[in-house]
Write an enzyme that holds these catalytic residues in place. Structure first.
Site, PDB file in Angstrom:
ATOM      1  N   ASP A 135     -53.395  44.338  71.777  1.00  0.00           N
ATOM      2  CA  ASP A 135     -54.319  45.536  71.298  1.00  0.00           C
ATOM      3  C   ASP A 135     -54.902  44.861  70.167  1.00  0.00           C
ATOM      4  O   ASP A 135     -56.156  44.748  69.458  1.00  0.00           O
ATOM      5  CB  ASP A 135     -53.900  46.663  71.417  1.00  0.00           C
ATOM      6  CG  ASP A 135     -54.949  47.799  71.554  1.00  0.00           C
ATOM      7  OD1 ASP A 135     -56.077  47.319  71.371  1.00  0.00           O
ATOM      8  OD2 ASP A 135     -54.642  48.909  71.608  1.00  0.00           O
ATOM      9  N   TYR A 188     -46.902  51.894  75.181  1.00  0.00           N
ATOM     10  CA  TYR A 188     -48.032  52.653  75.591  1.00  0.00           C
ATOM     11  C   TYR A 188     -47.777  53.470  76.717  1.00  0.00           C
ATOM     12  O   TYR A 188     -48.587  54.394  77.080  1.00  0.00           O
ATOM     13  CB  TYR A 188     -49.562  51.999  75.806  1.00  0.00           C
ATOM     14  CG  TYR A 188     -50.061  51.475  74.683  1.00  0.00           C
ATOM     15  CD1 TYR A 188     -49.501  51.283  73.533  1.00  0.00           C
ATOM     16  CD2 TYR A 188     -51.547  50.521  74.696  1.00  0.00           C
ATOM     17  CE1 TYR A 188     -50.197  50.787  72.225  1.00  0.00           C
ATOM     18  CE2 TYR A 188     -52.249  50.139  73.652  1.00  0.00           C
ATOM     19  CZ  TYR A 188     -51.649  50.203  72.504  1.00  0.00           C
ATOM     20  OH  TYR A 188     -52.109  49.610  71.290  1.00  0.00           O
ATOM     21  N   ASP A 210     -58.451  42.319  68.527  1.00  0.00           N
ATOM     22  CA  ASP A 210     -59.403  42.764  67.599  1.00  0.00           C
ATOM     23  C   ASP A 210     -59.649  41.843  66.358  1.00  0.00           C
ATOM     24  O   ASP A 210     -60.566  41.433  65.840  1.00  0.00           O
ATOM     25  CB  ASP A 210     -59.240  44.012  67.364  1.00  0.00           C
ATOM     26  CG  ASP A 210     -60.036  45.337  68.055  1.00  0.00           C
ATOM     27  OD1 ASP A 210     -59.762  44.897  69.373  1.00  0.00           O
ATOM     28  OD2 ASP A 210     -59.888  46.499  67.560  1.00  0.00           O
ATOM     29  N   LYS A 255     -41.430  40.485  68.202  1.00  0.00           N
ATOM     30  CA  LYS A 255     -41.069  40.980  66.941  1.00  0.00           C
ATOM     31  C   LYS A 255     -39.512  40.999  67.182  1.00  0.00           C
ATOM     32  O   LYS A 255     -38.742  41.890  66.802  1.00  0.00           O
ATOM     33  CB  LYS A 255     -41.670  42.293  66.422  1.00  0.00           C
ATOM     34  CG  LYS A 255     -41.104  42.679  64.853  1.00  0.00           C
ATOM     35  CD  LYS A 255     -41.793  41.980  64.055  1.00  0.00           C
ATOM     36  CE  LYS A 255     -41.300  42.626  62.663  1.00  0.00           C
ATOM     37  NZ  LYS A 255     -41.741  41.355  61.397  1.00  0.00           N
ATOM     38  N   ASP A 294     -46.245  39.461  63.001  1.00  0.00           N
ATOM     39  CA  ASP A 294     -46.772  39.411  61.709  1.00  0.00           C
ATOM     40  C   ASP A 294     -47.249  38.068  61.133  1.00  0.00           C
ATOM     41  O   ASP A 294     -48.468  37.780  60.510  1.00  0.00           O
ATOM     42  CB  ASP A 294     -45.695  40.197  60.399  1.00  0.00           C
ATOM     43  CG  ASP A 294     -44.264  39.269  60.685  1.00  0.00           C
ATOM     44  OD1 ASP A 294     -43.927  38.906  61.711  1.00  0.00           O
ATOM     45  OD2 ASP A 294     -43.336  39.814  59.868  1.00  0.00           O
TER      46      ASP A 294
END
Ligand code: NAD
Length: 363
Positions: free
Chosen positions: A248, A141, A252, A192, A224
């Site tokens: 992020d 970001y 959610d 990852k 994942d």
């Protein structure tokens, strides 16, 4: 106590839920004899409309002078033009960076009365109590370079950079281990590392730090797989720590364990201290500006109100007051009151202010 709080309503449902939390804070100040001086400022889309800048100097100045910041949400279709040179999210990201808020704490504790509001079976949810720690001022970001350009084939291309330094990983991982020490003593680090170089540095740094915390169990998960484990065994997690992008997304997903994004609060903390020697944090619900329901007075204010409770605890050191709000929210949910996002079929839902009024009465 006398404290200065900057309110940043922002866009969409932001102003509606900020008004609700302001009323709760007013009730707390009366009940416990505090004085909260509130300064409301623009950020995001409304700030672009008013000043051309998603983070006006006046807003930044107010936040830097305050003891804590409460934020609603930013963004919406009005400012979504992909060719726009300024975007509402730049205001929020800029503020996090300016205040050095590198750690985002997102507790995930499905309320016993709301297990039925989650799409997951209740038997999976029972006993879930985790804290997701999202790195907030680094990674893709913020990484440079980021640009749109024309490539050698004359085609438009765009790039972002996912970058982490050892010290950035170290400080968020250290916080994760320290917090886990006060909880169930388990850290799950999500990366990852099978593909990304930045994730391999992340994993190596976390592993090195773990040597200083022999009493804490460390689990590494690829992102994942983590998204799957979050649904299949949520109660196994205690503190989950991960980088900005993955945090992020995962939070959610985790919000659906609680039944709705509207229920989940968050605290962004950093190294800057306020006039009480506590972290000058920024507190906001995890959801966005919900343009699909904005202006209707039906948004769930609980995530925002619980964010205000986190503010009282972490930035103002007012634990009893924070607990009073949390207990009031519990009581209102136990009494069966629901906003439309968490109501079952056939239940008549409360509006934003009606829900806030119920919480105030319970206080
Ligand atoms: P969103 O979180 O705004 O909404 C997703 C869904 O959840 C919508 O159906 C919405 O109605 C519902 N919802 C969210 N909060 C709710 C609440 N309190 N009560 C009831 N229902 C609620 O995500 P989105 O639709 O993907 O994004 C909308 C805008 O918000 C975009 O412009 C995005 O950039 C922005 N955004 C801002 C933030 C932030 O300010 N921190 C975070 C995420 C997205």
């Amino acid at each position: 106590m006398k404290a200065k709080i900057t309110l940043l309503p922002g866009d969409g449902i932001g102003p509606e839920i900020i008004v609700a939390s302001e009323k709760i804070l007013k009730r707390i100040s009366e009940k416990f004899g505090h004085e909260f001086e509130m300064d409301s400022q623009h950020i995001g889309g409304i700030a672009i409309d008013e000043t051309g800048n998603p983070l006006p100097d006046e807003t930044l100045d107010s936040c830097k002078k305050s003891d804590a910041v409460l934020l609603g949400a930013v963004g919406g279709p009005k400012w979504d033009d992909p060719n726009a040179s300024v975007r509402p999210e730049q205001g929020l990201l800029g503020l996090r960076k300016e205040l050095g808020l590198f750690a985002n704490l997102r507790p995930v504790q499905p309320h016993p009365q709301l297990l039925g509001a989650s799409p997951l079976k209740e038997s999976y949810l029972e006993g879930t109590d985790m804290l997701i720690l999202r790195e907030l001022t680094g990674g893709v970001y913020f990484g440079q370079p980021r640009e749109k350009r024309i490539n050698a084939n004359g085609e438009e291309e765009a790039l972002d950079t996912m970058i982490y330094s050892e010290s950035e990983v170290f400080r968020i991982a250290k916080l994760a281990f320290d917090i886990a020490g006060t909880r169930r003593k388990k850290v799950t680090s999500v990366d990852k590392a099978n593909v990304l170089e930045s994730s391999r540095l992340w994993r190596k740094t976390v592993a090195k730090l773990a040597e200083d915390y022999p009493e804490i169990e460390l689990e590494n998960l690829l992102v994942d797989a983590a998204t799957m484990h979050l649904l299949s065994r949520p109660r196994d997690f205690d503190v989950m720590v991960t980088m900005n992008l993955f945090g992020d997304i995962i939070t959610d997903e985790a919000s659906m364990l609680t039944g709705s994004m509207g229920n989940m609060p968050s605290a962004a903390l950093g190294e800057g201290l306020n006039s009480f020697g506590k972290p000058r944090g920024m507190y906001e619900p995890i959801h966005g500006s919900a343009p699909d329901i904005a202006g209707q007075g039906i948004a769930n204010p609980i995530g925002m109100i619980l964010s205000a409770a986190m503010m009282l605890r972490h930035s103002l050191g007012l634990s009893s007051e924070a607990e009073a709000i949390e207990k009031a929210v519990d009581a209102v949910l136990n009494a069966g009151h629901r906003t439309s996002d968490i109501a079952k079929e056939g239940e008549s839902p409360l509006g934003t202010m009606e829900m806030a009024e119920k919480i105030i009465s319970a206080l």
